[in-house]
Scaffold this active site. Structure first.
Site, mmCIF file in Angstrom:
data_model
loop_
_atom_site.group_PDB
_atom_site.id
_atom_site.type_symbol
_atom_site.label_atom_id
_atom_site.label_comp_id
_atom_site.label_asym_id
_atom_site.label_seq_id
_atom_site.Cartn_x
_atom_site.Cartn_y
_atom_site.Cartn_z
ATOM 1 N N PHE A 215 -23.149 -14.737 0.814
ATOM 2 C CA PHE A 215 -22.223 -15.514 -0.090
ATOM 3 C C PHE A 215 -23.120 -16.727 -0.776
ATOM 4 O O PHE A 215 -22.830 -17.037 -1.942
ATOM 5 C CB PHE A 215 -21.387 -16.409 0.756
ATOM 6 C CG PHE A 215 -20.195 -15.515 1.326
ATOM 7 C CD1 PHE A 215 -19.325 -15.094 0.495
ATOM 8 C CD2 PHE A 215 -20.164 -15.122 2.647
ATOM 9 C CE1 PHE A 215 -18.102 -14.299 1.248
ATOM 10 C CE2 PHE A 215 -19.193 -14.318 3.398
ATOM 11 C CZ PHE A 215 -18.066 -13.891 2.414
ATOM 12 N N SER B 26 -18.859 -11.147 -8.828
ATOM 13 C CA SER B 26 -17.539 -11.641 -9.254
ATOM 14 C C SER B 26 -17.095 -10.978 -10.627
ATOM 15 O O SER B 26 -17.868 -10.178 -11.208
ATOM 16 C CB SER B 26 -18.258 -12.941 -9.926
ATOM 17 O OG SER B 26 -17.422 -13.613 -10.967
ATOM 18 N N TYR C 112 -24.443 -18.133 -15.063
ATOM 19 C CA TYR C 112 -23.901 -17.893 -13.728
ATOM 20 C C TYR C 112 -23.443 -16.255 -13.642
ATOM 21 O O TYR C 112 -23.650 -15.731 -12.739
ATOM 22 C CB TYR C 112 -22.483 -18.720 -13.202
ATOM 23 C CG TYR C 112 -21.577 -18.131 -12.302
ATOM 24 C CD1 TYR C 112 -21.875 -18.257 -10.901
ATOM 25 C CD2 TYR C 112 -20.382 -17.607 -12.753
ATOM 26 C CE1 TYR C 112 -21.209 -17.613 -10.207
ATOM 27 C CE2 TYR C 112 -19.749 -16.963 -11.643
ATOM 28 C CZ TYR C 112 -19.915 -16.905 -10.453
ATOM 29 O OH TYR C 112 -19.097 -16.448 -9.367
ATOM 30 N N LYS D 11 -25.011 -12.800 -11.597
ATOM 31 C CA LYS D 11 -24.121 -11.758 -10.799
ATOM 32 C C LYS D 11 -24.439 -10.544 -11.140
ATOM 33 O O LYS D 11 -24.617 -9.746 -10.318
ATOM 34 C CB LYS D 11 -22.623 -12.237 -10.752
ATOM 35 C CG LYS D 11 -22.198 -13.524 -9.973
ATOM 36 C CD LYS D 11 -22.642 -13.582 -8.482
ATOM 37 C CE LYS D 11 -22.332 -14.651 -7.712
ATOM 38 N NZ LYS D 11 -22.643 -14.644 -6.289
HETATM 39 C C1 UD1 Z 1 -14.626 -18.312 -13.640
HETATM 40 C C2 UD1 Z 1 -15.044 -16.994 -13.498
HETATM 41 C C3 UD1 Z 1 -15.044 -16.327 -12.061
HETATM 42 C C4 UD1 Z 1 -15.972 -17.569 -11.101
HETATM 43 C C5 UD1 Z 1 -15.270 -18.802 -11.309
HETATM 44 C C6 UD1 Z 1 -16.049 -19.909 -10.408
HETATM 45 C C7 UD1 Z 1 -14.494 -15.631 -15.485
HETATM 46 C C8 UD1 Z 1 -13.494 -14.778 -15.990
HETATM 47 N N1 UD1 Z 1 -14.317 -15.920 -14.216
HETATM 48 O O1 UD1 Z 1 -13.138 -18.271 -13.102
HETATM 49 O O2 UD1 Z 1 -15.835 -15.318 -11.818
HETATM 50 O O3 UD1 Z 1 -15.946 -16.904 -9.839
HETATM 51 O O4 UD1 Z 1 -15.120 -19.231 -12.671
HETATM 52 O O5 UD1 Z 1 -15.934 -21.300 -10.774
HETATM 53 O O6 UD1 Z 1 -15.321 -16.064 -16.033
HETATM 54 N N2 UD1 Z 1 -7.888 -23.991 -16.360
HETATM 55 C C9 UD1 Z 1 -6.997 -24.848 -16.995
HETATM 56 N N3 UD1 Z 1 -7.166 -26.564 -16.664
HETATM 57 C C10 UD1 Z 1 -8.088 -26.702 -15.692
HETATM 58 C C11 UD1 Z 1 -8.955 -25.718 -15.009
HETATM 59 C C12 UD1 Z 1 -8.583 -24.443 -15.392
HETATM 60 O O7 UD1 Z 1 -6.067 -24.542 -18.192
HETATM 61 O O8 UD1 Z 1 -8.307 -27.897 -15.576
HETATM 62 C C13 UD1 Z 1 -7.409 -22.731 -16.735
HETATM 63 C C14 UD1 Z 1 -8.733 -21.831 -17.364
HETATM 64 O O9 UD1 Z 1 -8.617 -22.185 -18.756
HETATM 65 C C15 UD1 Z 1 -8.402 -20.484 -16.946
HETATM 66 C C16 UD1 Z 1 -7.735 -20.598 -15.577
HETATM 67 O O10 UD1 Z 1 -7.233 -21.959 -15.546
HETATM 68 O O11 UD1 Z 1 -7.341 -19.763 -17.801
HETATM 69 C C17 UD1 Z 1 -8.616 -20.448 -14.490
HETATM 70 O O12 UD1 Z 1 -9.679 -21.146 -14.517
HETATM 71 P P1 UD1 Z 1 -10.701 -21.455 -13.439
HETATM 72 O O13 UD1 Z 1 -10.113 -21.839 -12.067
HETATM 73 O O14 UD1 Z 1 -11.921 -22.619 -13.991
HETATM 74 O O15 UD1 Z 1 -11.454 -19.891 -13.206
HETATM 75 P P2 UD1 Z 1 -12.066 -19.000 -14.344
HETATM 76 O O16 UD1 Z 1 -12.728 -19.753 -15.492
HETATM 77 O O17 UD1 Z 1 -11.344 -18.046 -14.540
#
Ligand code: UD1
Length: 346
Positions: free
Chosen positions: A87, A131, A156, A160
């Protein structure tokens, strides 16, 4: 637990997914577990939490896996190792954009070193944390394991992609060595007891810790990054999956390798629930289970976000006989319990 039992080495055992996997390994198997973690993004307290949940103590070797000499020395203590779950890695997309070489060095050097260890100790079962970010922006959904990689959206994600290729090639040219690559979608939630969960060191980048910290009053307000995407409610779609379901899949993948059930030397599995959930739906679920309104606003899109991604998980269900047990509400409730637990601890 007898020291005669085979040992599984878990790198990054104090981390979010590593610690939940150790909990499942202790619950479901008789293996000895040895963690290797230098606490670069975690704390030793995690092992107290694991003990509180499982009643078992886990040995951790506090060593930087990028330091081969130190790693070789530390690993001499490990008796009868038969499997490695790797991990340990850095995982922040924005941090990797700010400092790509940090990510290339840490994530790739550690992987090569741990493979060297597996070779030296003739450990033939290897699981690599990958990922869904390896897919980049895809053209058709859901993604299957055959969906080709698009260009990585961040250093990142690139580490991967490279990591997968290194493990695949090493496996191909190493007779008797078998590997599984697990592509996680969006792991969220905490152990159902609420005693172990994600512990962001700084202000969280990820959605769920941001939600729970806002609800707990640590952060002021959540910003939803965009509601003008071409999705059912305008916010981005992700495949959120409970961390304990991810952990359970590791136990199954490990036994699959150890029992020689794999059909190829190297097998790739998507680990998602198969359900796309929007950011606004995730917030609604949280509000329901936590029985409170969340303070959030709609903001601009976040650079580098993919619009929509979720898994086809047929292969992992069929091959590993795995099924996600937890739904979105369970994910949010456990994450909230964990946030409350942290507050009580202070
Ligand atoms: C990304 C990666 C994932 C990785 C992870 C690690 C992609 C598709 N995914 O996840 O593989 O393991 O990062 O950190 O690249 N959001 C908000 N407000 C916030 C935070 C997030 O609206 O304050 C939204 C984001 O725009 C997104 C969703 O929530 O649509 C999830 O975001 P997040 O939890 O950061 O994960 P990913 O970016 O999907």
């Amino acid at each position: 637990m007898s020291n005669q039992n085979p040992t599984i080495i878990v790198t990054g055992g104090a981390g979010y997914i590593g610690s939940h996997t150790i909990i499942e390994l202790l619950k479901q198997t008789d293996y000895n577990i040895v963690s290797i973690d230098n606490y670069s993004n975690s704390t030793s307290k995690t092992f107290e939490r694991i003990q509180a949940i499982t009643g078992r103590e886990v040995k951790n070797l506090n060593v930087d896996i990028c330091n081969l000499e130190a790693l070789e020395l530390a690993i001499e203590q490990v008796k009868n190792p038969i499997g490695i779950i790797h991990f340990a890695a850095f995982k922040s997309v924005p941090q990797s954009v700010a400092d790509p070489l940090l990510y290339y060095h840490n994530n790739i050097a550690s992987l090569v070193n741990i493979l060297k260890i597996s070779k030296a100790l003739e450990i033939s079962n290897f699981i690599f944390s990958s990922s869904c970010s390896v897919y980049g922006n895809v053209e058709s959904l859901p993604v299957t394991e055959q969906t080709p990689f698009s260009k990585a959206e961040s250093p990142y994600a690139h580490t991967k992609q490279m990591g997968e290729e290194i493990v695949e090639n090493y496996t191909k040219f190493s007779s008797g060595f078998n590997s599984v690559l697990l592509r996680y979608f969006n792991p969220v939630g905490a152990h159902p007891t609420g005693f172990n969960g994600e512990l962001p060191r700084n202000r969280p980048d990820n959605l769920v810790p941001y939600i729970t910290q806002t609800a707990a009053g640590i952060l002021q307000q959540l910003t939803v990054f965009g509601d003008d995407y071409n999705t059912r409610d305008g916010s981005c779609i992700r495949d959120y999956i409970h961390v304990s379901d991810i952990a359970d899949a590791h136990v199954k993948a490990l036994n699959y390798l150890i029992e020689n059930k794999q059909k190829a030397q190297n097998t790739i599995f998507n680990l998602g629930t198969g359900e796309g959930v929007s950011v606004l739906e995730a917030i609604r679920s949280f509000e329901k289970v936590a029985q409170q309104k969340l303070n959030y606003k709609i903001g601009p899109r976040r650079a580098g976000d993919v619009i929509s991604i979720y898994a086809n998980n047929d292969l992992v269900k069929r091959e590993l006989n795995w099924e996600p047990k937890y739904n979105l509400d369970d994910m949010m409730l456990s994450a909230w319990k964990w946030q409350m637990h942290l507050k009580e601890e202070q």
